[in-house]
Design a protein around this motif. Structure first.
Motif, PDB file in Angstrom:
ATOM      1  N   VAL A  15      71.489  13.797 166.989  1.00  0.00           N
ATOM      2  CA  VAL A  15      70.886  14.759 166.132  1.00  0.00           C
ATOM      3  C   VAL A  15      71.333  16.220 166.535  1.00  0.00           C
ATOM      4  O   VAL A  15      71.780  16.632 167.636  1.00  0.00           O
ATOM      5  N   TYR A  16      71.333  16.811 165.300  1.00  0.00           N
ATOM      6  CA  TYR A  16      71.712  18.627 165.560  1.00  0.00           C
ATOM      7  C   TYR A  16      70.275  18.963 166.216  1.00  0.00           C
ATOM      8  O   TYR A  16      69.087  19.460 165.396  1.00  0.00           O
ATOM      9  N   THR A  17      70.373  19.385 167.342  1.00  0.00           N
ATOM     10  CA  THR A  17      69.043  19.735 167.980  1.00  0.00           C
ATOM     11  C   THR A  17      68.873  21.352 167.988  1.00  0.00           C
ATOM     12  O   THR A  17      67.585  21.863 168.266  1.00  0.00           O
ATOM     13  N   ASP A  18      69.889  21.913 167.207  1.00  0.00           N
ATOM     14  CA  ASP A  18      69.409  23.431 166.717  1.00  0.00           C
ATOM     15  C   ASP A  18      68.746  23.603 165.459  1.00  0.00           C
ATOM     16  O   ASP A  18      68.465  24.537 165.037  1.00  0.00           O
ATOM     17  N   GLY A  19      68.665  22.305 164.634  1.00  0.00           N
ATOM     18  CA  GLY A  19      68.344  22.173 163.388  1.00  0.00           C
ATOM     19  C   GLY A  19      67.097  21.273 162.990  1.00  0.00           C
ATOM     20  O   GLY A  19      66.387  21.222 162.094  1.00  0.00           O
ATOM     21  N   ILE A  20      66.390  20.963 164.188  1.00  0.00           N
ATOM     22  CA  ILE A  20      65.293  20.077 163.885  1.00  0.00           C
ATOM     23  C   ILE A  20      64.521  20.232 165.302  1.00  0.00           C
ATOM     24  O   ILE A  20      64.960  19.926 166.454  1.00  0.00           O
ATOM     25  N   PRO A  21      63.148  20.804 164.931  1.00  0.00           N
ATOM     26  CA  PRO A  21      62.049  21.156 166.377  1.00  0.00           C
ATOM     27  C   PRO A  21      62.214  19.765 166.690  1.00  0.00           C
ATOM     28  O   PRO A  21      61.679  18.818 165.995  1.00  0.00           O
ATOM     29  N   HIS A  22      62.465  19.810 168.032  1.00  0.00           N
ATOM     30  CA  HIS A  22      61.993  18.478 168.824  1.00  0.00           C
ATOM     31  C   HIS A  22      61.214  18.717 170.299  1.00  0.00           C
ATOM     32  O   HIS A  22      61.471  19.986 170.837  1.00  0.00           O
ATOM     33  N   ALA A  23      60.684  17.925 170.734  1.00  0.00           N
ATOM     34  CA  ALA A  23      59.944  17.972 172.272  1.00  0.00           C
ATOM     35  C   ALA A  23      60.090  16.567 172.648  1.00  0.00           C
ATOM     36  O   ALA A  23      60.163  15.363 171.957  1.00  0.00           O
ATOM     37  N   VAL A  24      60.454  16.537 174.168  1.00  0.00           N
ATOM     38  CA  VAL A  24      60.185  15.433 174.695  1.00  0.00           C
ATOM     39  C   VAL A  24      59.171  15.062 175.469  1.00  0.00           C
ATOM     40  O   VAL A  24      58.923  15.770 176.580  1.00  0.00           O
ATOM     41  N   LEU A  25      58.292  14.023 175.004  1.00  0.00           N
ATOM     42  CA  LEU A  25      56.914  13.792 175.641  1.00  0.00           C
ATOM     43  C   LEU A  25      57.007  12.980 176.873  1.00  0.00           C
ATOM     44  O   LEU A  25      56.451  13.188 177.721  1.00  0.00           O
ATOM     45  N   SER A  26      58.144  11.943 176.806  1.00  0.00           N
ATOM     46  CA  SER A  26      58.107  10.925 178.216  1.00  0.00           C
ATOM     47  C   SER A  26      59.257  10.397 178.133  1.00  0.00           C
ATOM     48  O   SER A  26      59.798  10.279 176.994  1.00  0.00           O
ATOM     49  N   GLY A  27      59.759   9.771 179.162  1.00  0.00           N
ATOM     50  CA  GLY A  27      60.963   9.137 179.307  1.00  0.00           C
ATOM     51  C   GLY A  27      61.593   9.480 180.580  1.00  0.00           C
ATOM     52  O   GLY A  27      61.340  10.581 180.967  1.00  0.00           O
ATOM     53  N   GLN A  28      62.400   8.711 180.862  1.00  0.00           N
ATOM     54  CA  GLN A  28      63.332   9.015 182.174  1.00  0.00           C
ATOM     55  C   GLN A  28      64.786   8.367 182.145  1.00  0.00           C
ATOM     56  O   GLN A  28      64.859   7.045 181.411  1.00  0.00           O
ATOM     57  N   PHE A  29      65.632   8.888 182.884  1.00  0.00           N
ATOM     58  CA  PHE A  29      66.951   8.583 182.771  1.00  0.00           C
ATOM     59  C   PHE A  29      67.690   8.385 181.370  1.00  0.00           C
ATOM     60  O   PHE A  29      67.795   7.333 180.681  1.00  0.00           O
ATOM     61  N   ALA A  30      68.018   9.503 180.946  1.00  0.00           N
ATOM     62  CA  ALA A  30      68.704   9.665 179.744  1.00  0.00           C
ATOM     63  C   ALA A  30      70.134  10.206 179.819  1.00  0.00           C
ATOM     64  O   ALA A  30      70.150  11.122 180.909  1.00  0.00           O
ATOM     65  N   LEU A  31      71.169  10.078 179.444  1.00  0.00           N
ATOM     66  CA  LEU A  31      72.549  10.533 179.319  1.00  0.00           C
ATOM     67  C   LEU A  31      72.724  11.407 177.900  1.00  0.00           C
ATOM     68  O   LEU A  31      72.140  10.865 176.902  1.00  0.00           O
ATOM     69  N   GLU A  32      73.429  12.386 177.961  1.00  0.00           N
ATOM     70  CA  GLU A  32      73.537  13.141 176.908  1.00  0.00           C
ATOM     71  C   GLU A  32      74.908  13.722 176.925  1.00  0.00           C
ATOM     72  O   GLU A  32      75.240  14.328 177.864  1.00  0.00           O
ATOM     73  N   GLN A  33      75.468  13.968 175.701  1.00  0.00           N
ATOM     74  CA  GLN A  33      76.682  14.667 175.424  1.00  0.00           C
ATOM     75  C   GLN A  33      76.679  15.603 174.309  1.00  0.00           C
ATOM     76  O   GLN A  33      76.097  15.400 173.123  1.00  0.00           O
ATOM     77  N   THR A  34      76.868  16.600 174.500  1.00  0.00           N
ATOM     78  CA  THR A  34      76.817  17.799 173.429  1.00  0.00           C
ATOM     79  C   THR A  34      78.251  18.270 172.768  1.00  0.00           C
ATOM     80  O   THR A  34      79.336  18.111 173.411  1.00  0.00           O
ATOM     81  N   PHE A  35      78.366  18.394 171.426  1.00  0.00           N
ATOM     82  CA  PHE A  35      79.431  18.901 170.959  1.00  0.00           C
ATOM     83  C   PHE A  35      79.051  19.981 169.988  1.00  0.00           C
ATOM     84  O   PHE A  35      77.851  20.414 169.441  1.00  0.00           O
ATOM     85  N   ILE A  36      80.041  21.026 170.017  1.00  0.00           N
ATOM     86  CA  ILE A  36      79.591  22.237 169.142  1.00  0.00           C
ATOM     87  C   ILE A  36      80.496  22.147 167.864  1.00  0.00           C
ATOM     88  O   ILE A  36      81.781  21.862 167.899  1.00  0.00           O
ATOM     89  N   VAL A  37      80.032  22.190 166.609  1.00  0.00           N
ATOM     90  CA  VAL A  37      80.900  21.998 165.467  1.00  0.00           C
ATOM     91  C   VAL A  37      80.546  23.369 164.700  1.00  0.00           C
ATOM     92  O   VAL A  37      79.678  23.723 164.265  1.00  0.00           O
TER      93      VAL A  37
END
Ligand SMILES: [Fe+2]
Length: 302
Positions: free
Chosen positions: A254-276
């Motif tokens: 997801v483009y996280t600069d373009g959609i308001p988002h909140a993480v309510l719960s969850g544990q153990f995530a991996l994430e990779q960011t790309f600048i386009v």
């Protein structure tokens, strides 16, 4: 709650793909859709996931988000030492490399143009974290990086829920090109005036070779908006926002600069960011930088 496996207006489940669909996927991502994969669309050995789960659980050892900087092959934010630290670094490197290889072939229009940014491991349970208001993940916001200004380039993030059983629960609002013009008509959103003295000091520091980030008006606006959204109780209660469940083992981008988002719960995530960069986008007219320029009448990317 919307289970991400059921397609709805915010989520598109990807079950099969071919390079000729890449443009369509880019367009939908840029317009605020979340692309969801029921399982991991790339390889990550079970042993790597076991290592992360095993070390993440000892909060005294790994208690924050762990970041990985692919350009320097460096891990930050972990207290691990010796062989364990080397192992963590190797696991993050594998993850980063696998995601990058996958994205390159999944989204061909971005090939050779997007920039690989940091990856992260998020071992903490998100529900109930004690964080200051502007750092809270459970409040709707758009992403902006204080130390890595993008100058209008977009922030594309790929997430993987590696928890063995628990879902990751997000809340999302309407995309930027829908919510921002509407919000700006109702509310005064005015970042403080740019401060020429600070700009001059940071320019001088850069001349000396010190790592001072040069922020554009866009970066200042997005940082301000990030905080403004978290502070605004009315925006947080936006009836157009909805909850989405990302099950154990699933992956989403997801483009996280373009959609308001909140993480309510969850544990153990991996994430990779790309600048386009803007010149790689297939629908630059909905990029936040263009929407801000149109809404405010100001030039943003300088
Ligand atoms: Fe975020």
């Amino acid at each position: 709650m919307t289970d991400a496996k059921d397609s709805d207006s915010a989520v598109i489940e990807v079950t099969a793909y071919a390079p000729e669909q890449g443009r369509w996927y880019c367009d939908h991502l840029e317009r605020g859709k979340i692309l969801f994969f029921r399982g991991m669309p790339f390889e990550l050995p079970d042993s790597a996931i076991k290592f992360l789960l095993g070390h993440g659980q000892s909060a005294s050892t790994l208690h924050k988000n762990i970041s990985y900087r692919p350009a320097n092959d460096v891990v930050k934010g972990s207290d691990l030492k010796g062989a364990d630290r080397d192992h963590l670094q190797a696991v993050m490197k594998t993850f980063s490399r696998e995601v990058t290889a996958f994205i390159t072939q999944f989204l061909p229009p971005y090939g050779g143009k997007m920039k690989l940014d940091y990856a992260s491991f998020r071992p903490e349970q998100e529900a109930g974290r004690k964080l200051s208001l502007h750092k809270r993940n459970d409040l709707l916001h758009v992403d902006a990086f204080p130390t890595r200004p993008t100058k209008g380039a977009r922030i594309l993030r790929v997430f993987l829920n590696i928890h063995p059983s628990m879902s990751r629960i997000w809340k999302v609002g309407p995309p930027f090109h829908e919510f921002f013009p509407r919000l700006a008509r109702k509310q005064k959103i005015n970042p403080p005036a740019r401060q020429p003295v600070i700009a001059a000091v940071s320019a001088f520091a850069r001349q000396l070779g010190l790592p001072m980030a040069a922020r554009s008006r866009y970066d200042e606006f997005m940082l301000y908006l990030h905080n403004w959204l978290k502070e605004n109780t009315e925006f947080q209660k936006d009836p157009a926002s909805r909850q989405i469940e990302f099950p154990s083992g699933s992956c989403w981008m997801v483009y996280t600069d373009g959609i308001p988002h909140a993480v309510l719960s969850g544990q153990f995530a991996l994430e990779q960011t790309f600048i386009v960069p803007t010149n790689a986008l297939v629908s630059p007219e909905v990029a936040p930088v263009r929407v801000l320029e149109e809404t405010t009448g100001l030039r943003m990317a300088s």
